[in-house]
Design a protein around this motif. Structure first.
Motif, PDB file in Angstrom:
ATOM      1  N   ILE A   1       6.850 -11.061  28.262  1.00 44.23           N
ATOM      2  CA  ILE A   1       6.065  -9.967  27.661  1.00 44.23           C
ATOM      3  C   ILE A   1       6.131  -8.744  28.564  1.00 44.23           C
ATOM      4  O   ILE A   1       5.850  -8.837  29.756  1.00 44.23           O
ATOM      5  CB  ILE A   1       4.585 -10.408  27.494  1.00 44.23           C
ATOM      6  CG1 ILE A   1       4.497 -11.582  26.520  1.00 44.23           C
ATOM      7  CG2 ILE A   1       3.734  -9.240  27.032  1.00 44.23           C
ATOM      8  CD1 ILE A   1       3.202 -12.349  26.630  1.00 44.23           C
ATOM      9  N   TRP A   2       6.526  -7.621  27.991  1.00 48.60           N
ATOM     10  CA  TRP A   2       6.533  -6.374  28.773  1.00 48.60           C
ATOM     11  C   TRP A   2       5.245  -5.600  28.551  1.00 48.60           C
ATOM     12  O   TRP A   2       4.770  -4.929  29.441  1.00 48.60           O
ATOM     13  CB  TRP A   2       7.722  -5.492  28.374  1.00 48.60           C
ATOM     14  CG  TRP A   2       9.047  -6.014  28.829  1.00 48.60           C
ATOM     15  CD1 TRP A   2       9.305  -7.198  29.459  1.00 48.60           C
ATOM     16  CD2 TRP A   2      10.313  -5.351  28.703  1.00 48.60           C
ATOM     17  NE1 TRP A   2      10.640  -7.328  29.721  1.00 48.60           N
ATOM     18  CE2 TRP A   2      11.288  -6.209  29.267  1.00 48.60           C
ATOM     19  CE3 TRP A   2      10.707  -4.144  28.150  1.00 48.60           C
ATOM     20  CZ2 TRP A   2      12.641  -5.872  29.300  1.00 48.60           C
ATOM     21  CZ3 TRP A   2      12.053  -3.801  28.184  1.00 48.60           C
ATOM     22  CH2 TRP A   2      13.009  -4.662  28.763  1.00 48.60           C
TER      23      TRP A   2
ATOM     24  N   CYS B   1       8.752  -3.579  31.736  1.00 52.56           N
ATOM     25  CA  CYS B   1       8.788  -2.372  30.900  1.00 52.56           C
ATOM     26  C   CYS B   1       9.680  -1.311  31.542  1.00 52.56           C
ATOM     27  O   CYS B   1       9.532  -0.996  32.723  1.00 52.56           O
ATOM     28  CB  CYS B   1       7.359  -1.842  30.757  1.00 52.56           C
ATOM     29  SG  CYS B   1       7.233  -0.093  30.347  1.00 52.56           S
TER      30      CYS B   1
ATOM     31  N   TYR C   1      13.466  -4.799  22.293  1.00 55.38           N
ATOM     32  CA  TYR C   1      14.203  -5.413  23.410  1.00 55.38           C
ATOM     33  C   TYR C   1      14.482  -6.902  23.245  1.00 55.38           C
ATOM     34  O   TYR C   1      15.236  -7.471  24.029  1.00 55.38           O
ATOM     35  CB  TYR C   1      13.451  -5.161  24.723  1.00 55.38           C
ATOM     36  CG  TYR C   1      13.422  -3.688  25.070  1.00 55.38           C
ATOM     37  CD1 TYR C   1      14.535  -3.054  25.593  1.00 55.38           C
ATOM     38  CD2 TYR C   1      12.279  -2.924  24.838  1.00 55.38           C
ATOM     39  CE1 TYR C   1      14.522  -1.701  25.885  1.00 55.38           C
ATOM     40  CE2 TYR C   1      12.252  -1.566  25.126  1.00 55.38           C
ATOM     41  CZ  TYR C   1      13.374  -0.958  25.648  1.00 55.38           C
ATOM     42  OH  TYR C   1      13.363   0.374  25.931  1.00 55.38           O
ATOM     43  N   HIS C   2      13.842  -7.526  22.264  1.00 57.54           N
ATOM     44  CA  HIS C   2      14.091  -8.946  21.975  1.00 57.54           C
ATOM     45  C   HIS C   2      13.990  -9.818  23.227  1.00 57.54           C
ATOM     46  O   HIS C   2      14.914 -10.550  23.562  1.00 57.54           O
ATOM     47  CB  HIS C   2      15.471  -9.133  21.320  1.00 57.54           C
ATOM     48  CG  HIS C   2      15.577  -8.462  19.997  1.00 57.54           C
ATOM     49  ND1 HIS C   2      15.089  -9.026  18.846  1.00 57.54           N
ATOM     50  CD2 HIS C   2      16.092  -7.269  19.644  1.00 57.54           C
ATOM     51  CE1 HIS C   2      15.313  -8.200  17.822  1.00 57.54           C
ATOM     52  NE2 HIS C   2      15.914  -7.120  18.286  1.00 57.54           N
ATOM     53  N   GLN C   3      12.871  -9.696  23.918  1.00 57.87           N
ATOM     54  CA  GLN C   3      12.688 -10.510  25.124  1.00 57.87           C
ATOM     55  C   GLN C   3      12.661 -11.994  24.768  1.00 57.87           C
ATOM     56  O   GLN C   3      12.343 -12.371  23.644  1.00 57.87           O
ATOM     57  CB  GLN C   3      11.367 -10.151  25.823  1.00 57.87           C
ATOM     58  CG  GLN C   3      11.308  -8.744  26.378  1.00 57.87           C
ATOM     59  CD  GLN C   3      10.565  -7.812  25.465  1.00 57.87           C
ATOM     60  OE1 GLN C   3      10.416  -8.088  24.273  1.00 57.87           O
ATOM     61  NE2 GLN C   3      10.114  -6.697  25.988  1.00 57.87           N
TER      62      GLN C   3
ATOM     63  N   TYR D   1       1.269  -5.915  26.843  1.00 55.49           N
ATOM     64  CA  TYR D   1       0.289  -6.852  26.311  1.00 55.49           C
ATOM     65  C   TYR D   1      -1.026  -6.113  26.065  1.00 55.49           C
ATOM     66  O   TYR D   1      -1.366  -5.184  26.796  1.00 55.49           O
ATOM     67  CB  TYR D   1       0.065  -8.007  27.306  1.00 55.49           C
ATOM     68  CG  TYR D   1      -0.771  -9.126  26.739  1.00 55.49           C
ATOM     69  CD1 TYR D   1      -0.236 -10.020  25.821  1.00 55.49           C
ATOM     70  CD2 TYR D   1      -2.101  -9.258  27.104  1.00 55.49           C
ATOM     71  CE1 TYR D   1      -1.010 -11.034  25.278  1.00 55.49           C
ATOM     72  CE2 TYR D   1      -2.880 -10.271  26.559  1.00 55.49           C
ATOM     73  CZ  TYR D   1      -2.328 -11.154  25.649  1.00 55.49           C
ATOM     74  OH  TYR D   1      -3.093 -12.150  25.114  1.00 55.49           O
TER      75      TYR D   1
ATOM     76  N   MET E   1       4.342  -5.436  19.760  1.00 54.24           N
ATOM     77  CA  MET E   1       5.368  -5.902  18.818  1.00 54.24           C
ATOM     78  C   MET E   1       6.558  -4.944  18.771  1.00 54.24           C
ATOM     79  O   MET E   1       7.708  -5.365  18.663  1.00 54.24           O
ATOM     80  CB  MET E   1       4.768  -6.061  17.416  1.00 54.24           C
ATOM     81  CG  MET E   1       3.856  -7.254  17.248  1.00 54.24           C
ATOM     82  SD  MET E   1       4.690  -8.817  17.590  1.00 54.24           S
ATOM     83  CE  MET E   1       4.072  -9.186  19.198  1.00 54.24           C
TER      84      MET E   1
ATOM     85  N   ASN F   1      12.222 -14.057  33.526  1.00 49.63           N
ATOM     86  CA  ASN F   1      13.035 -14.416  32.367  1.00 49.63           C
ATOM     87  C   ASN F   1      13.667 -15.786  32.651  1.00 49.63           C
ATOM     88  O   ASN F   1      14.554 -15.891  33.499  1.00 49.63           O
ATOM     89  CB  ASN F   1      14.124 -13.354  32.154  1.00 49.63           C
ATOM     90  CG  ASN F   1      14.980 -13.641  30.933  1.00 49.63           C
ATOM     91  OD1 ASN F   1      15.300 -14.794  30.655  1.00 49.63           O
ATOM     92  ND2 ASN F   1      15.365 -12.605  30.218  1.00 49.63           N
TER      93      ASN F   1
ATOM     94  N   CYS G   1       7.660  -3.134  21.191  1.00 51.91           N
ATOM     95  CA  CYS G   1       8.422  -3.400  22.427  1.00 51.91           C
ATOM     96  C   CYS G   1       9.275  -4.656  22.236  1.00 51.91           C
ATOM     97  O   CYS G   1      10.461  -4.681  22.563  1.00 51.91           O
ATOM     98  CB  CYS G   1       7.438  -3.569  23.583  1.00 51.91           C
ATOM     99  SG  CYS G   1       8.214  -3.943  25.153  1.00 51.91           S
ATOM    100  N   LYS G   2       8.656  -5.658  21.685  1.00 53.00           N
ATOM    101  CA  LYS G   2       9.349  -6.940  21.470  1.00 53.00           C
ATOM    102  C   LYS G   2      10.507  -6.754  20.474  1.00 53.00           C
ATOM    103  O   LYS G   2      11.586  -7.321  20.656  1.00 53.00           O
ATOM    104  CB  LYS G   2       8.332  -7.953  20.923  1.00 53.00           C
ATOM    105  CG  LYS G   2       8.731  -9.391  21.052  1.00 53.00           C
ATOM    106  CD  LYS G   2       8.319  -9.956  22.385  1.00 53.00           C
ATOM    107  CE  LYS G   2       8.648 -11.432  22.484  1.00 53.00           C
ATOM    108  NZ  LYS G   2       8.551 -11.925  23.844  1.00 53.00           N
ATOM    109  N   ASN G   3      10.256  -5.981  19.428  1.00 54.84           N
ATOM    110  CA  ASN G   3      11.297  -5.763  18.412  1.00 54.84           C
ATOM    111  C   ASN G   3      12.483  -4.998  18.969  1.00 54.84           C
ATOM    112  O   ASN G   3      13.621  -5.226  18.572  1.00 54.84           O
ATOM    113  CB  ASN G   3      10.717  -4.984  17.225  1.00 54.84           C
ATOM    114  CG  ASN G   3       9.867  -5.858  16.345  1.00 54.84           C
ATOM    115  OD1 ASN G   3       9.995  -7.077  16.380  1.00 54.84           O
ATOM    116  ND2 ASN G   3       8.979  -5.255  15.574  1.00 54.84           N
TER     117      ASN G   3
END
Lengths: 189, 264
Positions: free
Chosen positions: A35-36, A119, A28-30, A38, A22, A110, A24-26
């Motif tokens: 998913i970078w 990542c 970089y806003h993929q 998991y 989360m 993407n 990472c997601k927050n």
């Protein structure tokens, strides 16, 4: 050995909370579905206990990265100063060769940009003297940043069960494996 | 590889068919006596088929306008080598067509055939990445070479004189027999390896695509050749259909190593 940054994953501590993923997601806003990092849970054949065990995985920034070797447009490079494998997305033409080639599934497609991405080891944060977002966010210190050129710990393994073994790539990751949970039985009175 | 990858299906099949055609054309011209057939038409059709394949490959890219950059990493990237190899084959085909005088010049015919095999090898290595344990070996090259041998020979029969049809029937029959054997054996060999290869074997053997490819593309054409002792005009169409189904299976049924992270 030159400096080689890597991830230390303590499967004994990891509680599978997905905070690293989360974070990472927050940061970089993929795009949706990209998913970078998991958190994989170990299947019962590997860890046959009611209490589960997990591997938090992203790009392993391999010593010999297959993504970099197979990329036809040289969109990847490995930083000499710390071994981080960087993907330059402006060069990527979206052929998917890296996605096919990496056995750890690190590069992802993407669908909006129609390019690959993965990542980055938060290299901008590293260059500023900060920890990667995933490492910083882990509430149980199960994820650590290590330098493999100086790292010595007899209790770690590179290829635990459940982690694909590709010695030619030499992934920059080390694990402390999950241990059998202690079973406490109450004595009958 | 989780999706059908139709542009890559088109590119690989068409490029291998075109290369197979010019190899068989060269064999017809120089390896045996007698009339050579309509070589001029055969070489331009092969070049056009290859051009269609290359055009299809562009559709696979997220950014097709950057396709010219794929030759940048020829030192280690098989995809770069593949792009150069296929482009060279196309160039040789066009030179061969432009300089035909009864026959393609022997050195040019041999050079095109050799470059063609090399290009198929490059393509085979491109689709043999570490991410796919079942294919991270010589198998893609073998599969692609068999496509060139069978489909190339089959299409080449349209340009061959009657005198050379027994030769082509023999070559095609042998190619189909070898392909049938290889395709039937390979999934069972995968069973003897690691988990992901075993799972790939199950995916193949339980898929109608795999069996359709065996029946339509290999067994029926081989049976027809044995019965008729020639290559009927509809057989190349059948083989092409089988190749398309088989190549879709190749791209969609093979499992990636990362699907089993956390497992044995």
């Amino acid at each position: 050995m030159n400096k080689q940054l890597g991830f230390f994953i303590d499967a004994k501590r990891c509680i599978g909370c997905f905070t690293c993923a989360m974070a990472c997601k927050n940061l970089y806003h993929q795009e949706l579905g990209v998913i970078w990092r998991y958190v994989y849970d170990l299947k019962t054949e590997v860890y046959p206990h009611r209490e589960r065990a997990f591997y938090s995985l992203a790009c392993n920034h391999c010593e010999n990265p297959t993504c970099s070797n197979v990329c036809p447009v040289k969109a990847y490079y490995k930083r000499a100063k710390d071994g981080i494998v960087v993907h330059e997305q402006d060069k990527c033409i979206g052929c998917g060769n890296c996605i096919r080639s990496c056995p750890y599934g690190a590069p992802r497609h993407n669908p909006v940009l129609r390019k690959a991405e993965k990542c980055s080891f938060c290299w901008e944060r590293i260059d500023s003297g900060l920890k990667p977002a995933c490492v910083l966010s882990c509430p149980v210190d199960a994820l650590e940043l290590i330098d493999l050129s100086t790292y010595e710990n007899p209790n770690v393994v590179q290829y635990p069960q459940g982690f694909p073994r590709y010695t030619k790539l030499n992934p920059s990751v080390r694990f402390r494996v999950a241990e059998t949970p202690t079973i406490i039985r109450r004595k009958r009175l | 590889m989780n999706s059908m990858e139709l542009p890559l299906v088109a590119f690989t099949i068409l490029s291998q068919a075109a290369i197979g055609m010019v190899i068989i054309s060269s064999v017809r011209q120089y390896a045996v006596e007698g009339p050579t057939g309509n070589i001029r038409a055969e070489w331009i059709v092969a070049a056009l088929i290859l051009m269609c394949g290359i055009a299809a490959s562009f559709l696979h890219l997220g950014h097709p306008l950057g396709a010219v950059n794929v030759i940048k990493h020829i030192g280690t990237a098989w995809l770069s080598r593949e792009a150069v190899g296929v482009s060279l084959v196309l160039m040789l085909m066009i030179i061969g067509f432009a300089t035909i005088d009864q026959k393609v010049k022997p050195a040019l015919a041999a050079g095109t055939a050799l470059m063609g095999v090399l290009a198929i090898f490059f393509t085979g290595m491109t689709y043999a990445p570490p991410g796919y344990p079942a294919l991270n070996n010589i198998l893609p090259f073998v599969f692609f070479l068999l496509t060139a041998a069978t489909l190339g020979t089959a299409i080449s029969s349209y340009f061959s004189p009657k005198e050379k049809m027994p030769l082509l029937t023999l070559i095609l029959g042998a190619g189909l027999l070898v392909a049938l054997t290889v395709y039937l054996i390979v999934p069972f060999i995968w069973f003897s390896a690691g988990t992901v290869m075993q799972q790939t074997a199950v995916e193949y053997l339980s898929s109608p695509l795999y069996w359709l490819r065996i029946v339509i593309g290999l067994a029926i054409p081989l049976g027809t050749l044995i019965m008729t002792r020639t290559i009927p005009v509809w057989v190349p169409v059948l083989i092409l259909t089988g190749e398309i189904i088989g190549r879709i299976a190749f791209f969609s049924l093979t499992l990636h190593a990362s699907t089993n992270i956390g497992g044995i």
